[in-house]
Structure formats: structure tokens, C-alpha cells
Design a protein around this motif. Structure first.
Motif, PDB file in Angstrom:
ATOM      1  N   ALA A  60       0.998  -1.434  -0.105  1.00  0.00           N
ATOM      2  CA  ALA A  60      -0.019  -0.132  -0.015  1.00  0.00           C
ATOM      3  C   ALA A  60       0.776   1.139  -0.103  1.00  0.00           C
ATOM      4  CB  ALA A  60      -0.826   0.147   1.107  1.00  0.00           C
ATOM      5  N   GLY A  61       0.654   2.230  -0.681  1.00  0.00           N
ATOM      6  CA  GLY A  61       1.202   3.506  -0.828  1.00  0.00           C
ATOM      7  C   GLY A  61       1.892   3.835  -2.215  1.00  0.00           C
ATOM      8  N   ALA A  62       2.437   2.480  -2.841  1.00  0.00           N
ATOM      9  CA  ALA A  62       2.953   2.885  -4.018  1.00  0.00           C
ATOM     10  C   ALA A  62       2.154   3.227  -5.144  1.00  0.00           C
ATOM     11  CB  ALA A  62       3.621   1.365  -4.492  1.00  0.00           C
ATOM     12  N   ALA A  63       0.923   2.959  -5.187  1.00  0.00           N
ATOM     13  CA  ALA A  63      -0.082   3.245  -6.184  1.00  0.00           C
ATOM     14  C   ALA A  63      -1.270   3.890  -5.433  1.00  0.00           C
ATOM     15  CB  ALA A  63      -0.501   2.169  -7.211  1.00  0.00           C
ATOM     16  N   PRO A  64      -1.161   5.093  -5.001  1.00  0.00           N
ATOM     17  CA  PRO A  64      -2.141   5.664  -4.056  1.00  0.00           C
ATOM     18  C   PRO A  64      -3.617   5.999  -4.870  1.00  0.00           C
ATOM     19  CG  PRO A  64      -0.698   7.390  -4.609  1.00  0.00           C
ATOM     20  CD  PRO A  64      -0.341   6.067  -5.170  1.00  0.00           C
ATOM     21  N   GLU A  65      -3.674   6.356  -5.977  1.00  0.00           N
ATOM     22  CA  GLU A  65      -4.911   6.659  -6.630  1.00  0.00           C
ATOM     23  C   GLU A  65      -5.829   5.502  -6.776  1.00  0.00           C
ATOM     24  OE1 GLU A  65      -4.447   9.444  -9.495  1.00  0.00           O
ATOM     25  OE2 GLU A  65      -3.959  11.027  -8.327  1.00  0.00           O
ATOM     26  N   GLN A  66      -7.112   5.455  -7.020  1.00  0.00           N
ATOM     27  CA  GLN A  66      -8.302   4.517  -7.253  1.00  0.00           C
ATOM     28  C   GLN A  66      -8.067   4.107  -8.665  1.00  0.00           C
ATOM     29  OE1 GLN A  66     -12.143   4.769  -5.667  1.00  0.00           O
ATOM     30  NE2 GLN A  66     -11.453   6.011  -3.919  1.00  0.00           N
ATOM     31  N   ARG A  67      -7.974   5.238  -9.460  1.00  0.00           N
ATOM     32  CA  ARG A  67      -8.091   4.845 -10.959  1.00  0.00           C
ATOM     33  C   ARG A  67      -6.925   4.882 -11.518  1.00  0.00           C
ATOM     34  NH1 ARG A  67     -13.349   7.459 -13.515  1.00  0.00           N
ATOM     35  NH2 ARG A  67     -12.968   5.323 -14.722  1.00  0.00           N
ATOM     36  N   SER A  68      -6.718   4.356 -12.842  1.00  0.00           N
ATOM     37  CA  SER A  68      -5.493   4.383 -13.531  1.00  0.00           C
ATOM     38  C   SER A  68      -5.510   5.617 -14.311  1.00  0.00           C
ATOM     39  CB  SER A  68      -5.679   3.345 -14.868  1.00  0.00           C
ATOM     40  OG  SER A  68      -5.846   1.949 -14.252  1.00  0.00           O
ATOM     41  N   SER A  69      -4.186   6.078 -14.672  1.00  0.00           N
ATOM     42  CA  SER A  69      -4.072   7.357 -15.218  1.00  0.00           C
ATOM     43  C   SER A  69      -4.630   7.603 -16.604  1.00  0.00           C
ATOM     44  CB  SER A  69      -2.673   7.696 -15.210  1.00  0.00           C
ATOM     45  OG  SER A  69      -2.115   6.805 -16.449  1.00  0.00           O
ATOM     46  N   LEU A  70      -5.077   8.849 -16.855  1.00  0.00           N
ATOM     47  CA  LEU A  70      -5.747   8.909 -18.209  1.00  0.00           C
ATOM     48  C   LEU A  70      -4.756   8.388 -19.440  1.00  0.00           C
ATOM     49  CD1 LEU A  70      -7.060  12.528 -17.770  1.00  0.00           C
ATOM     50  CD2 LEU A  70      -8.450  10.545 -18.018  1.00  0.00           C
ATOM     51  N   ALA A  71      -3.505   8.480 -19.223  1.00  0.00           N
ATOM     52  CA  ALA A  71      -2.433   8.153 -20.277  1.00  0.00           C
ATOM     53  C   ALA A  71      -2.919   6.565 -20.309  1.00  0.00           C
ATOM     54  CB  ALA A  71      -1.271   8.419 -19.954  1.00  0.00           C
ATOM     55  N   ALA A  72      -2.836   5.842 -19.192  1.00  0.00           N
ATOM     56  CA  ALA A  72      -2.928   4.560 -19.344  1.00  0.00           C
ATOM     57  C   ALA A  72      -4.210   3.871 -19.866  1.00  0.00           C
ATOM     58  CB  ALA A  72      -2.623   3.824 -18.052  1.00  0.00           C
ATOM     59  N   LEU A  73      -5.323   4.801 -19.501  1.00  0.00           N
ATOM     60  CA  LEU A  73      -6.671   4.481 -20.101  1.00  0.00           C
ATOM     61  C   LEU A  73      -6.931   4.486 -21.503  1.00  0.00           C
ATOM     62  CD1 LEU A  73      -8.781   5.583 -17.107  1.00  0.00           C
ATOM     63  CD2 LEU A  73      -8.680   3.251 -17.547  1.00  0.00           C
ATOM     64  N   MET A  74      -6.053   5.737 -21.758  1.00  0.00           N
ATOM     65  CA  MET A  74      -6.411   5.894 -23.117  1.00  0.00           C
ATOM     66  C   MET A  74      -5.414   5.384 -24.289  1.00  0.00           C
ATOM     67  SD  MET A  74      -7.768   9.856 -22.840  1.00  0.00           S
ATOM     68  CE  MET A  74      -8.102  10.055 -24.679  1.00  0.00           C
ATOM     69  N   ARG A  75      -4.445   4.791 -23.565  1.00  0.00           N
ATOM     70  CA  ARG A  75      -3.103   4.255 -24.496  1.00  0.00           C
ATOM     71  C   ARG A  75      -2.661   5.337 -25.234  1.00  0.00           C
ATOM     72  NH1 ARG A  75      -6.572  -0.812 -25.215  1.00  0.00           N
ATOM     73  NH2 ARG A  75      -5.793  -2.117 -23.592  1.00  0.00           N
ATOM     74  N   SER A  76      -2.375   6.364 -24.581  1.00  0.00           N
ATOM     75  CA  SER A  76      -1.751   7.648 -25.407  1.00  0.00           C
ATOM     76  C   SER A  76      -0.559   8.452 -24.641  1.00  0.00           C
ATOM     77  CB  SER A  76      -2.948   8.740 -25.618  1.00  0.00           C
ATOM     78  OG  SER A  76      -2.362   9.887 -26.075  1.00  0.00           O
ATOM     79  N   ARG A  77       0.278   8.953 -25.261  1.00  0.00           N
ATOM     80  CA  ARG A  77       1.196   9.619 -24.799  1.00  0.00           C
ATOM     81  C   ARG A  77       1.247  10.941 -25.170  1.00  0.00           C
ATOM     82  NH1 ARG A  77       6.421   5.124 -25.911  1.00  0.00           N
ATOM     83  NH2 ARG A  77       5.501   3.521 -24.735  1.00  0.00           N
ATOM     84  N   SER A  78       0.226  11.358 -25.903  1.00  0.00           N
ATOM     85  CA  SER A  78      -0.001  12.842 -26.112  1.00  0.00           C
ATOM     86  C   SER A  78      -0.319  13.856 -24.694  1.00  0.00           C
ATOM     87  CB  SER A  78      -1.034  12.855 -27.267  1.00  0.00           C
ATOM     88  OG  SER A  78      -1.282  14.265 -27.481  1.00  0.00           O
ATOM     89  N   PRO A  79       0.666  14.459 -24.443  1.00  0.00           N
ATOM     90  CA  PRO A  79       0.191  15.463 -23.407  1.00  0.00           C
ATOM     91  C   PRO A  79      -0.745  16.155 -23.687  1.00  0.00           C
ATOM     92  CG  PRO A  79       2.662  15.326 -23.884  1.00  0.00           C
ATOM     93  CD  PRO A  79       2.153  14.642 -25.004  1.00  0.00           C
ATOM     94  N   ALA A  80      -1.146  16.686 -24.993  1.00  0.00           N
ATOM     95  CA  ALA A  80      -2.016  17.530 -25.437  1.00  0.00           C
ATOM     96  C   ALA A  80      -3.558  16.949 -25.349  1.00  0.00           C
ATOM     97  CB  ALA A  80      -1.880  18.164 -26.705  1.00  0.00           C
ATOM     98  N   LEU A  81      -3.397  15.598 -25.756  1.00  0.00           N
ATOM     99  CA  LEU A  81      -4.707  14.954 -25.655  1.00  0.00           C
ATOM    100  C   LEU A  81      -5.076  14.742 -24.133  1.00  0.00           C
ATOM    101  CD1 LEU A  81      -6.975  13.502 -27.187  1.00  0.00           C
ATOM    102  CD2 LEU A  81      -5.405  11.499 -27.153  1.00  0.00           C
ATOM    103  N   ILE A  82      -4.161  14.361 -23.180  1.00  0.00           N
ATOM    104  CA  ILE A  82      -4.275  13.983 -22.039  1.00  0.00           C
ATOM    105  C   ILE A  82      -4.856  15.290 -21.285  1.00  0.00           C
ATOM    106  CG2 ILE A  82      -3.278  13.256 -19.671  1.00  0.00           C
ATOM    107  CD1 ILE A  82      -1.391  11.433 -21.559  1.00  0.00           C
ATOM    108  N   ALA A  83      -4.246  16.550 -21.652  1.00  0.00           N
ATOM    109  CA  ALA A  83      -4.609  17.655 -21.030  1.00  0.00           C
ATOM    110  C   ALA A  83      -5.968  17.935 -21.376  1.00  0.00           C
ATOM    111  CB  ALA A  83      -3.399  19.010 -21.432  1.00  0.00           C
ATOM    112  N   VAL A  84      -6.368  17.890 -22.511  1.00  0.00           N
ATOM    113  CA  VAL A  84      -7.745  18.254 -23.030  1.00  0.00           C
ATOM    114  C   VAL A  84      -8.868  17.441 -22.176  1.00  0.00           C
ATOM    115  CG1 VAL A  84      -9.310  18.060 -24.842  1.00  0.00           C
ATOM    116  CG2 VAL A  84      -7.105  19.115 -25.284  1.00  0.00           C
TER     117      VAL A  84
END
Length: 343
Positions: A213-237
Motif C-alpha cells: 500500500a502507498g506505491a499506487a495511491p490513486e483508485q483509478r488508472s491514469s488517463l494516459a494508461a486508460l487512453m493508451r496515449s502518450r500525447s500530453p495535449a490529448l491528456i490535458a484536454v
């Protein structure tokens, strides 16, 4: 309430605990529709701790209103050891709830939480158990969390209480977690507090969890992982879209905030998610509407407004196009508890 002898089951694996101290006690209060996964994920680390150490580190018992068996969200019924009643202040009271938040807000449950906290006991909420703690008035000025699926509805009921996105929170005499595997994370943190990180790591290994516990504190996966995208612009939008579901932003505003042109954002969405930005944004708002309809008693107008729609008719038309049914048939008030249960 009677005291139950701690369970110390046999096992092949062993990890010595030199100074066990007093046995710590937990009472799990089950409400109708509680999530079985979250409940068992909280109990099993305690059982494993006793088994590994071959010492009575923890004891636990199950409570319910009237001492009756309680049906979980999966339809499996769990027997209770005792009815609700006064607990000694050394017992941690954990409210185990599920996808019917109103079940955790019953007067007897809330009164039990209030009484136990008032007399110095620790109270906790598992999955949507935070609803009971909120109604009991013990979450003011404290960090807390609950399952991400139910956070929008919680905020509508308690706009001044803002849950975190973390898997669990420990704040003084209040403990909360998002349920599911996060229950294990929370209990591992308590075991580490009581008996050290090395012992908690061994319990974690017995749970076949390789990350403490503590290594991955958030409940949900990151937007980047969910969307399989490395685009900072897309993730920011997309992040901005999620933050502005009621007070919607135009595509120009979203593009400017991401530091790129409208045309570039449109190309990113088409290439990555196969939708236009506006279509994707509308889907997020409708998903929020579906959530609010199924977890709150908000009117159709209130839900439509909370999702950034100017009229009920427009909201209803878009809702039917996305989900294949009109929102009035999906309303929390028109659905039975069995259909509300989380799979």
C-alpha cells in the motif's frame, strides 16, 4: 457485546512477531447490498496476520441491524455475529456498504457510528461506507475517500465534503477506502503500523500482492494508461473535460488551454479514440448523468444541469442515443435494490 476469541488458523508459512501486544479488535457492520469483495478484502489480511504469526494479533466480528443475515451485492448472504449495540472504544467500527449509498444512511447505522466516535472509538467506511460517516458528521475537516463510481453522487449530497481520489485515507479516528482491493491496502497499512513494514510485506505476499500500500495511491488508472496515449495535449484536454462537466468549455477554450490548435485536437481525437472531441466530451457528461441517476434522488432537470445540458429534452435525446433507453427508466427511484447492486 460479547467478546469473541481470536481466530489463529494453522498454515505452512510463518513469520515471527516478537512483541505482539494486545489483540486489536474490529467490528464490520454490514448494510444491505454491501460489496462482498471489499468486505472479504478487509477481513482476510487480519486472518493472514494471525496465521503467519501464530499469535492472536487481531479479532473481528460481524454486525448487522437486528443481528440478521445481510445480502451482499452479489446476492450471497453473510450471517452476522451480533446486532448493533455499544462497542468498547478499543474496537474499530467499519461500515461495509456497496452501490446503494442510502443503505449506509439508515438511522440505526448512523446512530451507531455517531455514538462510537463520540465515545472515542475509531470509525471507518469501506466502499460507500463514507456515506454513513458523513451523515454522522465525522468527516468535517478530514481527508476521506469512497469508491470513485459513487463520488459524483456523494458530492451532490455533501457539497462541502470533497473526497480524495486515493485508494484509502487514514485521518485520526476515521478510516476510509474505495472498496475492492483498496480494502486490503488499507488493512496492510494498519498492520504495518501495528507490527512493522516487513511483517505487512509478508502479509501482502500471502495475498499475492507484489506492491505494498502507498506505491499506487490513486483508485483509478491514469488517463494516459486508460487512453493508451502518450500525447500530453490529448491528456490535458481530457483532464479539462472531466473537470468541467457542468460548466462546459468550448473546443477553442480546450485547445487554447492545451497549447495547440483546434484542428490538431480534432486530429488527435480521431486518431486515438475514433471520435470527435465534442462527441467524446458529450459521452463523459452523459456517463456522469447515468451515474447520478443511478446513485442519487436528483430530479431529471437537476441531473441534466449537473451534466452541462441546457434542457431535459436535449439530455434525454442524447442519453437514449448513448444508452438505448430513456433516463426516466434508468432513474434510481425507479430501480429495485437488486438491480442497483454492483456486479
Amino acid at each position: 457485546m460479547p467478546t469473541h476469541a481470536p481466530l489463529v488458523p494453522p498454515g505452512a508459512a510463518y513469520y515471527p512477531v516478537q512483541s505482539a501486544g494486545d489483540t486489536r479488535s474490529y467490528a464490520f457492520l454490514l448494510v444491505p447490498g454491501f460489496t462482498l469483495l471489499a468486505f472479504s478484502s478487509a477481513v482476510e489480511p487480519l486472518r493472514i496476520a494471525n496465521q503467519l504469526s501464530q499469535k492472536p494479533l487481531y479479532r473481528w466480528r460481524v454486525l448487522s441491524e437486528g443481528g440478521r443475515p445481510v445480502a451482499s451485492s452479489s446476492g450471497i448472504t453473510v450471517a452476522a455475529d451480533e446486532a448493533l449495540g455499544p462497542l468498547d472504544r478499543e474496537t474499530d467500527l467499519m461500515v461495509c456498504a456497496g452501490n446503494i449509498p442510502s443503505a449506509a444512511a439508515g438511522s440505526a447505522v448512523v446512530a451507531t457510528v455517531q455514538r462510537h466516535h463520540r465515545f472515542g472509538g475509531t470509525v471507518g467506511g469501506i466502499c460507500t461506507g463514507a456515506f454513513a460517516l458523513a451523515h454522522a458528521g465525522v468527516l468535517e475537516d478530514r481527508r476521506f475517500t469512497l469508491h470513485w463510481e459513487n463520488q459524483p453522487g456523494f458530492l451532490e449530497d455533501f457539497p462541502r465534503l470533497v473526497p480524495t481520489s486515493n485508494r484509502f485515507e487514514s485521518a485520526g479516528r476515521t478510516l476510509t477506502c474505495g472498496g475492492g482491493a483498496a480494502s486490503t491496502d488499507m488493512m496492510l497499512s494498519l498492520i504495518a503500523r501495528d507490527h512493522g513494514a516487513d511483517f505487512a510485506a509478508m502479509v501482502s505476499d500471502m495475498c499475492l500482492r507484489t506492491v505494498l500500500a502507498g506505491a499506487a495511491p490513486e483508485q483509478r488508472s491514469s488517463l494516459a494508461a486508460l487512453m493508451r496515449s502518450r500525447s500530453p495535449a490529448l491528456i490535458a484536454v481530457v483532464k479539462l473535460m472531466n473537470e468541467h462537466l457542468e460548466d462546459t468549455l468550448s473546443l477553442e477554450e480546450l485547445s487554447d488551454a492545451a497549447g495547440c490548435s483546434r484542428r490538431h485536437v480534432e486530429r488527435l481525437f480521431k486518431a486515438t479514440v475514433g471520435e470527435t472531441p465534442n462527441g467524446f466530451y458529450r459521452g463523459l457528461r452523459l456517463d456522469r448523468g447515468r451515474n447520478l441517476l443511478s446513485t442519487t434522488d436528483m430530479t431529471l432537470l437537476e441531473v441534466a444541469t449537473a451534466c452541462g445540458f441546457n434542457s431535459v429534452s436535449h439530455f434525454s435525446k442524447c442519453f437514449k442515443a448513448r444508452f438505448g433507453t430513456v433516463p426516466t427508466r434508468f432513474s434510481h427511484r425507479s430501480r429495485s435494490p437488486s438491480r442497483m447492486a454492483r456486479a
